[in-house]
Every structure is written in structure tokens, then in C-alpha cells.
Design a protein around this motif. Structure first.
Motif, PDB file in Angstrom:
ATOM      1  N   GLU A   1      90.806  32.936  39.637  1.00 24.81           N
ATOM      2  CA  GLU A   1      89.290  32.541  39.288  1.00 24.81           C
ATOM      3  C   GLU A   1      88.521  33.634  38.718  1.00 24.81           C
ATOM      4  O   GLU A   1      87.675  33.328  37.846  1.00 24.81           O
ATOM      5  CB  GLU A   1      88.604  32.015  40.684  1.00 24.81           C
ATOM      6  N   LYS A   2      88.661  35.082  39.210  1.00 26.05           N
ATOM      7  CA  LYS A   2      88.083  36.127  38.499  1.00 26.05           C
ATOM      8  C   LYS A   2      88.362  36.418  37.149  1.00 26.05           C
ATOM      9  O   LYS A   2      87.491  36.315  36.123  1.00 26.05           O
ATOM     10  CB  LYS A   2      88.198  37.243  39.402  1.00 26.05           C
TER      11      LYS A   2
ATOM     12  N   LYS B   1      89.746  33.976  35.189  1.00 22.83           N
ATOM     13  CA  LYS B   1      89.175  32.859  34.333  1.00 22.83           C
ATOM     14  C   LYS B   1      87.955  32.964  33.879  1.00 22.83           C
ATOM     15  O   LYS B   1      87.387  32.730  32.895  1.00 22.83           O
ATOM     16  CB  LYS B   1      89.478  31.482  35.136  1.00 22.83           C
ATOM     17  N   LYS B   2      87.057  33.452  35.015  1.00 25.82           N
ATOM     18  CA  LYS B   2      85.494  33.756  34.749  1.00 25.82           C
ATOM     19  C   LYS B   2      85.306  34.818  33.496  1.00 25.82           C
ATOM     20  O   LYS B   2      84.502  34.580  32.661  1.00 25.82           O
ATOM     21  CB  LYS B   2      84.864  33.899  35.891  1.00 25.82           C
TER      22      LYS B   2
ATOM     23  N   ASN C   1      83.502  27.617  33.227  1.00 28.48           N
ATOM     24  CA  ASN C   1      82.780  28.320  34.332  1.00 28.48           C
ATOM     25  C   ASN C   1      81.724  27.232  35.254  1.00 28.48           C
ATOM     26  O   ASN C   1      80.920  27.726  36.033  1.00 28.48           O
ATOM     27  CB  ASN C   1      81.551  29.259  33.649  1.00 28.48           C
ATOM     28  N   ARG C   2      82.146  26.010  35.071  1.00 24.30           N
ATOM     29  CA  ARG C   2      81.318  25.013  35.722  1.00 24.30           C
ATOM     30  C   ARG C   2      79.962  24.782  35.556  1.00 24.30           C
ATOM     31  O   ARG C   2      79.053  24.702  36.266  1.00 24.30           O
ATOM     32  CB  ARG C   2      81.626  25.125  37.351  1.00 24.30           C
TER      33      ARG C   2
END
Length: 159
Positions: free
Chosen positions: A51-52, A54-55, A89-90
Motif C-alpha cells: 500500500e505504501k 502504491k501510494k 489513492n481512494r
């Protein structure tokens, strides 16, 4: 010939002796857990690390496409791609605004409609999601089956 049998027998004996020494060593290594990545595995959550990364990648993409938009404010594709990064990032509101701008600049850009439909599905805005689906289909595009099934299930209708 006799010498050859002796050296083969000697090699065989030497092999079994070495094997006898290696088995206890490998068992000790297993018992002590000499895995060099063991501490990393215990302290790091692989999903959190993903997740890190990807962000970070989405943030870099947002900056990149923002620079391209500043250079060419009429580039619809750049808005659609930045919208995809915001979506990753939603940040669905910013993504939706980018997709809307891309569609305004190029009403035939199916990627923007697809991205906006995904956001609308996430926000449970099924009526407008269906409108985007129909627009994509009218432009010759298509959605993946899992998406349409999720939309059918969520909206409670077939089309």
C-alpha cells in the motif's frame, strides 16, 4: 582395475561421511531459524508495504500528470490518467473531477467514462454508473464481466 574400484569405494565412503556431518548441521540451522529474512517477515506487513509503494507511485503519477496538464490544459488523456491515480489513492472526489474534465474536453474518451463508472460504483451511485456504462457501450467499449456483475448486484437491475 583394482585401483579404480578402491577409489570409487573411497569416494563413496567419503561422501557418506560428509553427508553424516551435513545432516546435523542443517538440522541445527533449521532449529536456530537462520533464515536471513526471518526478522523482516516478523516485523513487516507485506500488504502495508504494498500500500505504501502504491501510494508513492500514485502520488508521483499525480504530480507527473499535473505538470502535463499545466503544459497542455486541453489534454483530456492527462486528466483521465490523473483521475486514475487519484482513484488509486481512494480520493474519489478529485478523481471524479478529473474524469469530468476529461469527458468535457473529449466526449469520446472511453477511459474517462470507465474510470468515472468505477468511482460511481464505489460510491453506490448506481443510476449514474449505468449511464456511464451505456455511454461506453455506445462508443464501442466494454466493461469486464466482474464489474457489470457487481453493478447488477448493487443496483438490483439488469441494465
Amino acid at each position: 582395475m583394482a585401483m579404480r574400484k578402491f577409489s570409487s569405494l573411497g569416494l563413496l565412503v567419503a561422501f557418506f561421511i560428509c553427508l553424516g556431518f551435513l545432516i546435523p548441521i542443517s538440522q541445527a540451522a533449521t532449529q536456530k531459524n537462520l533464515d536471513p529474512n526471518a526478522s523482516f517477515r516478523k516485523t513487516t506487513n507485506p500488504l502495508a508495504e504494498f500500500e505504501k509503494v502504491k501510494k508513492i507511485n500514485n502520488d508521483l503519477a499525480i504530480r507527473h500528470f499535473t505538470n502535463l496538464i499545466e503544459t497542455d490544459p486541453n489534454g483530456a488523456v492527462n486528466y483521465a490518467r490523473r483521475g486514475k491515480a487519484h482513484s488509486g489513492n481512494r480520493d474519489y472526489d478529485k478523481a471524479g473531477a478529473d474524469y469530468d474534465k476529461a469527458i468535457k474536453l473529449d466526449p469520446k474518451l472511453t477511459d474517462a467514462y470507465i474510470g468515472r463508472a468505477v468511482i460511481r460504483l464505489m460510491k453506490k451511485d448506481y443510476e449514474n454508473c449505468w449511464k456511464d456504462v451505456h455511454k461506453v457501450e455506445s462508443l464501442g467499449g466494454e466493461f469486464w464481466p466482474a464489474f457489470t456483475e457487481a453493478l447488477k448486484t448493487g443496483s438490483g437491475r439488469d441494465k
